[in-house]
Design an enzyme around this catalytic site. Structure first.
Site, mmCIF file in Angstrom:
data_model
loop_
_atom_site.group_PDB
_atom_site.id
_atom_site.type_symbol
_atom_site.label_atom_id
_atom_site.label_comp_id
_atom_site.label_asym_id
_atom_site.label_seq_id
_atom_site.Cartn_x
_atom_site.Cartn_y
_atom_site.Cartn_z
ATOM 1 N N LYS A 28 4.319 9.406 -0.117
ATOM 2 C CA LYS A 28 4.803 8.287 -0.928
ATOM 3 C C LYS A 28 3.603 7.447 -1.341
ATOM 4 O O LYS A 28 3.038 6.706 -0.542
ATOM 5 C CB LYS A 28 5.799 7.403 -0.165
ATOM 6 C CG LYS A 28 6.564 6.506 -1.149
ATOM 7 C CD LYS A 28 7.097 5.230 -0.544
ATOM 8 C CE LYS A 28 6.107 4.111 -0.473
ATOM 9 N NZ LYS A 28 5.587 3.624 -1.775
ATOM 10 N N PRO A 29 3.187 7.584 -2.614
ATOM 11 C CA PRO A 29 2.098 6.722 -3.076
ATOM 12 C C PRO A 29 2.624 5.314 -3.292
ATOM 13 O O PRO A 29 3.834 5.077 -3.254
ATOM 14 C CB PRO A 29 1.706 7.363 -4.413
ATOM 15 C CG PRO A 29 2.918 8.089 -4.877
ATOM 16 C CD PRO A 29 3.720 8.464 -3.667
ATOM 17 N N GLU B 6 -3.777 3.469 9.444
ATOM 18 C CA GLU B 6 -5.054 2.982 8.888
ATOM 19 C C GLU B 6 -4.725 1.652 8.219
ATOM 20 O O GLU B 6 -4.119 1.636 7.145
ATOM 21 C CB GLU B 6 -5.597 3.959 7.843
ATOM 22 C CG GLU B 6 -5.959 5.323 8.388
ATOM 23 C CD GLU B 6 -7.266 5.322 9.139
ATOM 24 O OE1 GLU B 6 -7.941 4.278 9.201
ATOM 25 O OE2 GLU B 6 -7.606 6.385 9.674
ATOM 26 N N ALA C 286 0.735 5.903 1.227
ATOM 27 C CA ALA C 286 -0.607 5.512 0.764
ATOM 28 C C ALA C 286 -0.562 4.185 0.003
ATOM 29 O O ALA C 286 0.464 3.825 -0.569
ATOM 30 C CB ALA C 286 -1.170 6.613 -0.133
ATOM 31 N N TRP D 177 -2.500 1.283 -2.867
ATOM 32 C CA TRP D 177 -2.873 1.354 -4.277
ATOM 33 C C TRP D 177 -4.368 1.219 -4.525
ATOM 34 O O TRP D 177 -4.807 1.354 -5.662
ATOM 35 C CB TRP D 177 -2.158 0.241 -5.081
ATOM 36 C CG TRP D 177 -2.188 -1.116 -4.428
ATOM 37 C CD1 TRP D 177 -1.147 -1.716 -3.782
ATOM 38 C CD2 TRP D 177 -3.282 -2.037 -4.334
ATOM 39 N NE1 TRP D 177 -1.528 -2.942 -3.275
ATOM 40 C CE2 TRP D 177 -2.844 -3.166 -3.605
ATOM 41 C CE3 TRP D 177 -4.608 -2.010 -4.785
ATOM 42 C CZ2 TRP D 177 -3.667 -4.256 -3.318
ATOM 43 C CZ3 TRP D 177 -5.438 -3.094 -4.496
ATOM 44 C CH2 TRP D 177 -4.961 -4.197 -3.776
ATOM 45 N N CYS E 70 -10.812 -1.558 2.204
ATOM 46 C CA CYS E 70 -10.553 -2.016 3.576
ATOM 47 C C CYS E 70 -11.841 -2.161 4.373
ATOM 48 O O CYS E 70 -11.850 -2.843 5.392
ATOM 49 C CB CYS E 70 -9.580 -1.071 4.259
ATOM 50 S SG CYS E 70 -10.090 0.640 4.078
ATOM 51 N N GLU F 247 -7.564 -11.035 5.722
ATOM 52 C CA GLU F 247 -8.009 -10.145 4.652
ATOM 53 C C GLU F 247 -7.716 -10.803 3.289
ATOM 54 O O GLU F 247 -6.596 -11.236 3.048
ATOM 55 C CB GLU F 247 -7.221 -8.841 4.790
ATOM 56 C CG GLU F 247 -7.845 -7.683 4.103
ATOM 57 C CD GLU F 247 -7.098 -6.377 4.378
ATOM 58 O OE1 GLU F 247 -5.875 -6.407 4.599
ATOM 59 O OE2 GLU F 247 -7.756 -5.335 4.334
HETATM 60 P P1 NAD Z 1 1.025 -2.330 1.783
HETATM 61 O O1 NAD Z 1 1.060 -2.315 3.269
HETATM 62 O O2 NAD Z 1 1.724 -3.395 1.065
HETATM 63 O O3 NAD Z 1 1.630 -0.959 1.220
HETATM 64 C C1 NAD Z 1 1.107 0.300 1.610
HETATM 65 C C2 NAD Z 1 2.165 1.357 1.352
HETATM 66 O O4 NAD Z 1 3.276 1.111 2.225
HETATM 67 C C3 NAD Z 1 2.721 1.344 -0.073
HETATM 68 O O5 NAD Z 1 2.948 2.680 -0.479
HETATM 69 C C4 NAD Z 1 4.045 0.599 0.103
HETATM 70 O O6 NAD Z 1 5.002 0.916 -0.870
HETATM 71 C C5 NAD Z 1 4.477 1.076 1.474
HETATM 72 N N1 NAD Z 1 5.427 0.201 2.171
HETATM 73 C C6 NAD Z 1 5.637 -1.124 1.998
HETATM 74 N N2 NAD Z 1 6.630 -1.548 2.810
HETATM 75 C C7 NAD Z 1 7.042 -0.475 3.521
HETATM 76 C C8 NAD Z 1 8.024 -0.268 4.544
HETATM 77 N N3 NAD Z 1 8.782 -1.268 4.991
HETATM 78 N N4 NAD Z 1 8.167 0.973 5.063
HETATM 79 C C9 NAD Z 1 7.388 1.987 4.645
HETATM 80 N N5 NAD Z 1 6.457 1.865 3.679
HETATM 81 C C10 NAD Z 1 6.280 0.643 3.130
HETATM 82 O O7 NAD Z 1 -0.523 -2.226 1.391
HETATM 83 P P2 NAD Z 1 -1.157 -2.244 -0.070
HETATM 84 O O8 NAD Z 1 -1.054 -3.650 -0.564
HETATM 85 O O9 NAD Z 1 -0.609 -1.122 -0.875
HETATM 86 O O10 NAD Z 1 -2.674 -1.867 0.253
HETATM 87 C C11 NAD Z 1 -3.604 -2.782 0.690
HETATM 88 C C12 NAD Z 1 -3.744 -2.723 2.200
HETATM 89 O O11 NAD Z 1 -4.099 -1.402 2.613
HETATM 90 C C13 NAD Z 1 -4.829 -3.619 2.730
HETATM 91 O O12 NAD Z 1 -4.376 -4.287 3.873
HETATM 92 C C14 NAD Z 1 -5.936 -2.630 3.101
HETATM 93 O O13 NAD Z 1 -6.844 -3.078 4.080
HETATM 94 C C15 NAD Z 1 -5.166 -1.467 3.562
HETATM 95 N N6 NAD Z 1 -5.986 -0.253 3.511
HETATM 96 C C16 NAD Z 1 -6.460 0.276 4.683
HETATM 97 C C17 NAD Z 1 -7.270 1.405 4.666
HETATM 98 C C18 NAD Z 1 -7.806 2.001 5.942
HETATM 99 O O14 NAD Z 1 -8.335 3.110 5.884
HETATM 100 N N7 NAD Z 1 -7.691 1.345 7.081
HETATM 101 C C19 NAD Z 1 -7.585 1.994 3.444
HETATM 102 C C20 NAD Z 1 -7.094 1.425 2.268
HETATM 103 C C21 NAD Z 1 -6.282 0.307 2.319
#
Ligand code: NAD
Length: 497
Positions: free
Chosen positions: A176-177, A251, A150, A152, A285, A385
């Site tokens: 994993k949050p 997502e 998930a 943040w 998002c 984005e």
């Molecule tokens: P992120 O992709 O940086 O991180 C998301 C999660 O993935 C975090 O828990 C992070 O620790 C984990 N992660 C990072 N690298 C990883 C790897 N190599 N392997 C496995 N897990 C890994 O995203 P963010 O910055 O936390 O959140 C913002 C993004 O989330 C934006 O792009 C937003 O659009 C998207 N988002 C999408 C939706 C949807 O429903 N489509 C909803 C909310 C947020």
């Protein structure tokens, strides 16, 4: 919660310390540390996955009614702790308390209550004798251990969207949050056990994406990965999962268009654009990011949006009068500011904002509501984005052009169309390529309806009964009815006289 060594893992019904690096959990609105704790390493993830695997047969073997009953009790326990959860979500997420109290936490509780009922309504095709000589039935079976990852922005709501359909359908989960915002997810898992859901059904590993996230995705006992986050990380997750032919649900990012036709109610549209762009500081998002307005009404729309942005109150997140809180971190705020600067350098006009406000704590990650015009359609600010409180307004002439512009990014998560003309709005609903199209509104969601993307916004659905498609295997059971040893179809293979 005060500064100290907090166990940030919840495995098999117990809080534990991780074995990897030290994490500092910070209040984005002030920069002050809330607590510290050790992150999960690959070994912690392994222990959590084994706890989930052990809990799986027992949980999958419960009747739908038993699982539903446990979820109802979970909703009740969460209701009792709603105030505490909202305060913590606001503090750790940098979001105004009125948003956490009015949207994040009630949304989570409603989701739990929805899935308590939905657990008893798994769909399948009617059993029948389709061949004439067999009875075909459908079994819908849980997949096993789900690795849920998930982001943040809505820490608990995003976790709930991943966890609830999985658990309701009889799977067990390792969640994993985000390492920035794990605190409410840990309480979420504790309340599940308090409500009678067996330990091990929901485990939480708090760690970095590169270590804990990657270990979870690659773990051989994880049968499916459900990921919400950026498109860039989603691609890596999908690539790892492909190697093991593992199911994934993604997502990802969004860049929602907001299409205003010349017969729209401009007061409603301008209010919708400001609320839709600034919700959660634009870290949503589905946030309205690109407003395309038909030329005769364009100047008036920009003026109305600018006036409304002037009324938005920036302030401490625990003040019930604050409209706009902080972004998630100073590095993220600086990334947003740099994108606005690059847009300005490329010729965009900054009508409002585009600055770090000077009335907030120095360590707070605040950014002003920002309205840009005159950006090029192919520029970074229109195509990528931003995930901040930034709205770009651009004019269009014909309906065809407006719809083409709405579709002109790689994303396809959400969109809205504003008009009093049903033919225009229905056309927009049909032709905009995204998982949701709002008509004369932007942002509202309901537990009964699906959320999910097209194209680079990912695939699969959160919320609603549609999400069971992700978290169940469909098995066809075909039972022969005639009991005859000789069957006509055997003649295709050998002469069976
Ligand atoms: P992120 O992709 O940086 O991180 C998301 C999660 O993935 C975090 O828990 C992070 O620790 C984990 N992660 C990072 N690298 C990883 C790897 N190599 N392997 C496995 N897990 C890994 O995203 P963010 O910055 O936390 O959140 C913002 C993004 O989330 C934006 O792009 C937003 O659009 C998207 N988002 C999408 C939706 C949807 O429903 N489509 C909803 C909310 C947020």
């Amino acid at each position: 919660m005060s500064v100290g060594d907090t166990p940030l893992q919840y495995i098999g019904g117990e809080r534990r310390h991780g074995a990897a690096e030290w994490l500092s959990i910070v209040e984005p609105a002030t920069g002050v540390e809330i607590t510290t704790g050790a992150a999960a390493g690959a070994g912690d993830v392994d222990v959590a996955v084994h706890a989930a695997a052990e809990a799986f047969p027992g949980w999958a073997g419960r009747t739908p009614a038993e699982r539903g009953e446990a979820l109802y009790r979970w909703a009740e326990v969460l209701r009792g702790r709603a105030g505490e959860l909202a305060a913590l979500e606001s503090r750790n997420g940098g979001k105004p308390i009125k948003l956490a109290e009015g949207f994040d936490i009630p949304g989570v509780i409603d989701n739990v209550a929805f899935f308590a009922g939905a657990a008893r309504h798994l769909d399948g095709k009617a059993a029948a004798e389709y061949s004439g000589e067999h009875t075909s039935t459908i079994r819908r079976e849980p997949i096993g251990v789900i690795g849920s990852i998930a982001p943040w922005n809505y820490p608990l709501q995003m976790a709930a969207w991943k966890v609830l359909p999985a658990v309701a359908a009889g799977n067990t989960v390792v969640l994993k949050p985000s390492e920035l915002t794990p605190l409410t997810s840990l309480i979420f898992a504790e309340t599940a056990v308090a409500a009678g859901i067996p330990p091990g059904v929901l485990n939480v590993v708090t760690g970095t994406g590169a270590v804990a996230g990657a270990a979870l995705v690659a773990h051989p006992l994880v049968a499916m990965v459900s990921f919400t986050g950026s498109t860039a990380v989603g691609r890596q997750v999908a690539a790892t999962a492909a190697g093991a032919v593992k199911r994934v649900h993604l997502e990802l990012g969004g860049k929602a268009p907001f299409l205003v036709f010349d017969d729209a109610d401009l007061e409603a549209a301008a209010r919708g654009a400001v609320a839709g762009a600034l919700i959660n500081g634009g870290q949503d998002c589905t946030a309205a990011t690109r407003a395309y307005v038909q030329r005769p009404r364009y100047d008036e729309f920009v003026r109305r949006v600018a006036d409304l942005m002037d009324r938005v109150r920036i302030g401490p997140v625990d003040d019930p009068n604050t409209d706009l809180g902080a972004l998630i971190s100073v590095p993220h705020r600086d990334r947003v500011a740099a994108m606005v600067e690059r847009a300005r350098a490329a010729g965009a006009k900054v009508v409002r904002g585009g600055r770090i406000p000077d009335t907030v704590p120095a360590g707070g990650a605040y950014y002003e509501p920002t309205l840009l015009t005159d950006a090029a359609q192919d520029s970074e600010i229109v195509q990528q984005e931003v995930f901040g409180p930034v709205l770009v307004c651009l004019p269009f002439d014909t309906d065809d052009e407006g719809i083409a512009l709405a579709n002109d990014t790689v994303y396809g998560l959400a969109a809205s169309a504003w008009s009093g003309n049903v033919f225009r709005t229905q056309r927009a609903a049909r032709e905009i390529r995204s998982g949701c199209v709002w008509i004369n509104d932007h942002i509202p969601i309901v537990s009964e309806m699906p959320h999910g993307g097209y194209r680079a916004s990912g695939f699969g659905k959160d919320m609603s009964a549609y999400s069971f498609e992700e978290y169940t295997n469909v098995k066809h059971v075909m039972a022969e009815l005639t009991a005859a040893p000789r069957k006509p179809w055997h003649d295709l293979i050998f002469r069976g006289d």
